[in-house]
Design an enzyme around this catalytic site. Structure first.
Site, PDB file in Angstrom:
ATOM      1  N   GLU A  28       0.808  -1.216   0.000  1.00  0.00           N
ATOM      2  CA  GLU A  28       0.000   0.000   0.000  1.00  0.00           C
ATOM      3  C   GLU A  28       0.845   1.272   0.000  1.00  0.00           C
ATOM      4  OE1 GLU A  28      -3.566  -0.654   2.005  1.00  0.00           O
ATOM      5  OE2 GLU A  28      -3.865   1.442   2.541  1.00  0.00           O
ATOM      6  N   ASP A 128      -2.740  -3.178   2.870  1.00  0.00           N
ATOM      7  CA  ASP A 128      -3.213  -3.314   4.246  1.00  0.00           C
ATOM      8  C   ASP A 128      -4.392  -4.270   4.315  1.00  0.00           C
ATOM      9  OD1 ASP A 128      -1.287  -1.624   5.057  1.00  0.00           O
ATOM     10  OD2 ASP A 128      -2.589   0.121   5.349  1.00  0.00           O
ATOM     11  N   TYR A 346      -1.027  -2.967  13.329  1.00  0.00           N
ATOM     12  CA  TYR A 346      -1.869  -2.148  12.468  1.00  0.00           C
ATOM     13  C   TYR A 346      -2.883  -1.357  13.291  1.00  0.00           C
ATOM     14  CZ  TYR A 346      -4.485  -0.876   8.335  1.00  0.00           C
ATOM     15  OH  TYR A 346      -5.096  -0.164   7.346  1.00  0.00           O
TER      16      TYR A 346
END
Ligand code: ZN
Ligand code: ZN
Length: 764
Positions: A28, A128, A346
């Site tokens: 990403e 992601d 994350y």
């Protein structure tokens, strides 16, 4: 045809010279491409660039080529095809039904991935791991398939006929990345389509309603009034609270206090009646108090406070806001940096339950070795590590946790504080409760009873490491039942009044958005930022501007659908159904278009009334704050209210400036205060009196291009001096850089080199 066979007709497009197969991994962002190349390439990856986009290559232990390349988030987005750009000439019903196209938002990245895709034999989407990431991956995939038909077609891919791999990971650590690449999965089309439906709907609603409201209020060009599917109901939450505050009527009440003497020192006690609503009753209680008082009872109670639950995005932004004073938007930016560095997992997650696979004992052992976190070392001595659990459990990402023990001193500023917060919270979830003991003593003095309360921490438990939650000790003197205490002076009354409900902090606003299904964990902070950028709110906690209040008011009256969270919550539910395969993107977007036609018809029917409401609000926003010069000279309006500084547009030149309402053309004694304003971009009131210099109002300027900045009308204000200094520094640095980059003519060395040469000779 078996898996691995070449589909007929495509063989010829493969390069005909023998070469090693190449696996292309698309991430990403560039940071994650680099990190994954570092991990999988064991430090041997080489960096290069194409169309200014970095990529990384290495040869794996089987002799195969591997490459990673990073996107910049969404590099394509839905857009209206040509022919819809004229606001006045486009019929909004046509706009609503327009067939949307995908347009590159970053042309270089699109060119770069197409170019490297031509060399690829295999693709891994490693964006992601969430709905947005799935969509970003799909967008990139479709471009790459176009560039290299050898990989397959879009249709084959959408039917799942292509084995395009998907790496799903929750942290950029060696273990997690290796695990993800050992267990490659497949791209989920329903998940990506759910994200795509939201994008299309947001574009259709945003564009249509922004045009509808701007046309109705005749605000064109850069002055348009932005309206959004999630943005408007969010503004509603802020405005509703402000209206409650305005409707609040302060009610007076009285509180009664007395001071008692004690060998350890005098102390204050409060009357047993919390608030007296009648002055006469308070006066009677005061008169009924006489010395000495007698301690009637002393009671002690132990309180247990449970440790906090694991962090999801909402809890994290709330914590960052309330514990560290960092706004949700900045907190998310910092968390993303920490994630990219591989320091935390994350940060966009709803989950509040740690997965069993998390190696908690090892993690805790490494964290408590860091000096700052050694207060939690005791955790390792207990046999079982039992974390708290929150209410939401999902299987995509774990709650936010530290993936690596680092010395916070190695980080700087807010990054350091945010990392510490994540570590402390993580350790706290395994810690015992905090035990406090509160003591209350009742003292009778004459006909009246007073009380005093204290609280001490008996065992800090989790608060030893999660220090933000530690309550401060409020100690009271040792009191015994029957003890006699002389009054120290006269008892006294305090007059107070009820307060309006407080404004909603940004952290709290994010929580409220989550409760109502407004936005996603990925978009909430940005939506609040947009309210600031458009001048609908200002200050922190956000206060709605009059334009903001008026916009909401107009919606509530004429387009109630846009004022509440209902429609958006329903859309969220439909999005889940796309992800679950129960509805198609086409159905959901189609239903939404129907609703939008209806909404536009409603706005169109009441455009005059709607415009009047909005105009009135914008008018009030031109008033910036009371004029200090008039205030000091004792000049007021006829009704005694203060003269106000406000934004004025000069009749002849059309230029805007700030002037005082106390000025009259035929009175030379009247206030002639004026201040210049930038002529381009939007200006909004930030503070009616600058918090730095306390002289004039302070404004926010939102230029057409570039970042918004704050303008104090007082040129001598420290904030303005500071800005000028920084601007000069930036310009000097730019000039220096330009001078450095200026290449010398080929045969003549530059002055700098010549000087250096001369210097060398002298040294010799
Ligand atoms: Zn004035
Ligand atoms: Zn100032």
């Amino acid at each position: 045809m078996g898996i691995g066979d070449d589909p007929p007709g495509r063989v010829a497009e493969r390069p005909c010279y023998p070469r090693r197969p190449m696996r292309l991994i698309v991430t990403e962002k560039n940071n994650s491409a680099k990190k994954i190349a570092d991990i999988l390439g064991r430090g041997g990856a080489k960096a290069d660039k194409t169309f200014k986009v970095p990529f990384y290559t290495w040869t794996d232990e089987n002799g195969a080529e591997q490459m990673t390349i990073g996107l910049k988030g969404h590099v394509l987005g839905p857009a209206f095809p040509e022919g819809y750009s004229n606001w006045q000439k486009t019929d909004l019903h046509d706009l609503i039904d327009a067939e949307l196209i995908k347009e590159p938002t970053d042309k270089n990245v699109v060119k770069a991935i197409k170019k490297v895709a031509k060399e690829a034999d295999e693709l891994v989407i490693a964006t992601d791991f969430d709905r947005e990431g799935e969509l970003i991956g799909l967008e990139a995939l479709e471009e790459m398939l176009d560039a290299n038909p050898g990989l397959g077609t879009r249709e084959e891919a959408s039917q799942g006929a292509l084995r395009i791999k998907r790496a799903r990971y929750s942290a950029l650590t060696k273990e997690e990345i290796e695990r993800a690449f050992d267990q490659l999965d497949e791209l989920s089309y329903p998940l990506a389509n759910a994200g795509a439906a939201r994008q299309d709907i947001d574009l259709l609603w945003g564009a249509t309603l922004t045009r509808a409201v701007s046309l109705a209020t005749r605000r064109f060009g850069s002055n348009f009034l932005s309206v959004g599917r999630v943005q408007s109901p969010t503004l509603g939450l802020v405005v509703e609270r402000e209206l409650e505050r305005r409707a609040h009527v302060a009610k007076p009440f009285w509180e009664l206090f007395a001071k008692f003497q004690h060998p350890d020192g005098s102390f204050e006690a409060h009357h047993a009646t919390d608030k007296f609503w009648e002055k006469a009753e308070a006066d009677a209680a005061l008169a009924g108090t006489s010395s000495p008082g007698t301690v009637k009872s002393v009671t002690a109670r132990k309180n247990t406070r449970k440790p906090p639950t694991p962090l999801n995005t909402t809890a994290f932004t709330t914590d960052a806001s309330s514990r560290l004073g960092i706004t949700p938007a900045s907190a998310m930016r910092i968390a993303e940096d920490l994630y990219m560095d591989g320091f935390i997992s994350y940060p966009r997650t709803d989950n509040t339950v740690y997965p069993v696979s998390l190696p908690v004992r090892e993690l805790i052992a490494s964290l408590v070795r860091v000096n700052e976190f050694s207060a939690a070392a005791g955790l390792l001595e207990s046999g079982e590590l039992k974390p708290t659990r929150g209410k939401k459990e999902t299987t995509d990402h774990p709650p936010i946790y530290p993936t690596q023990a680092i010395h916070p001193g190695a980080l700087e500023g807010p990054k350091k504080r945010v990392y510490e917060l994540v570590v402390r919270r993580f350790l706290a979830t395994f810690s015992p409760p905090m035990i406090t003991e509160s003591t209350r003593a009742d003292i009778e003095a004459g006909s009246e009873t007073y009380f005093v309360r204290g609280s001490v921490v008996v065992d800090p438990g989790f608060a030893a490491i999660y220090t933000y939650a530690r309550s401060s000790d409020e100690e009271i003197p040792a009191l015994k039942e029957g003890q006699s205490l002389e009054l120290d002076g006269e008892p006294w009354l305090l007059d107070k009044e009820t307060q309006p409900p407080s404004r909603i902090s940004q952290g709290k606003l994010i929580e409220m958005m989550e409760e109502r299904g407004l936005g996603t964990k990925a978009t909430r902070a940005d939506i609040i930022q947009k309210l600031y950028d458009r001048g609908y709110v200002y200050s922190n906690p956000p206060i709605p501007s009059e334009t903001g209040v008026a916009m909401y008011d107009a919606f509530r009256k004429y387009v109630p659908r846009m004022a509440t969270a209902e429609m958006t919550a329903q859309l969220e539910a439909e999005m889940d159904r796309i992800a679950g395969g129960e509805m198609t993107k086409g159905q959901v977007v189609g239903d939404s278009r129907d609703l939008l036609h209806k909404t536009w018809t409603e706005i169109d029917g009441s455009r005059e009334d709607l415009a009047k409401v909005v105009w009135k609000g914008m008018d009030e926003d031109r008033i910036l704050g009371p004029c200090k010069v008039c205030e000091e000279a004792g000049r007021t309006k006829e009704d005694g209210s203060p003269n106000m500084l406000r934004i004025i547009r000069a009749k002849k030149s059309g230029k805007r400036f700030v002037g005082c309402s106390g000025w009259t053309a035929d009175d030379p004694e009247s206030c002639d205060q004026t201040f210049p304003l930038p002529q381009r971009g939007d200006v909004f009131r930030l503070e009616d009196r600058c918090s730095v210099c306390d002289q004039t109002p302070r404004l926010k300027v939102v230029p057409f291009r570039g970042r918004p900045w704050n303008l104090c009308l007082n040129d001598d204000c420290e904030s303005m001096q500071e800005m000028k200094r920084r601007r000069a520094e930036r310009e000097a640095a730019k000039a220096a850089k330009a001078a450095m980059e200026e290449k010398p003519p080929p045969d003549k060395p530059s002055t700098a080199t010549r000087k250096r040469k001369r210097a060398k000779t002298t040294v010799k």
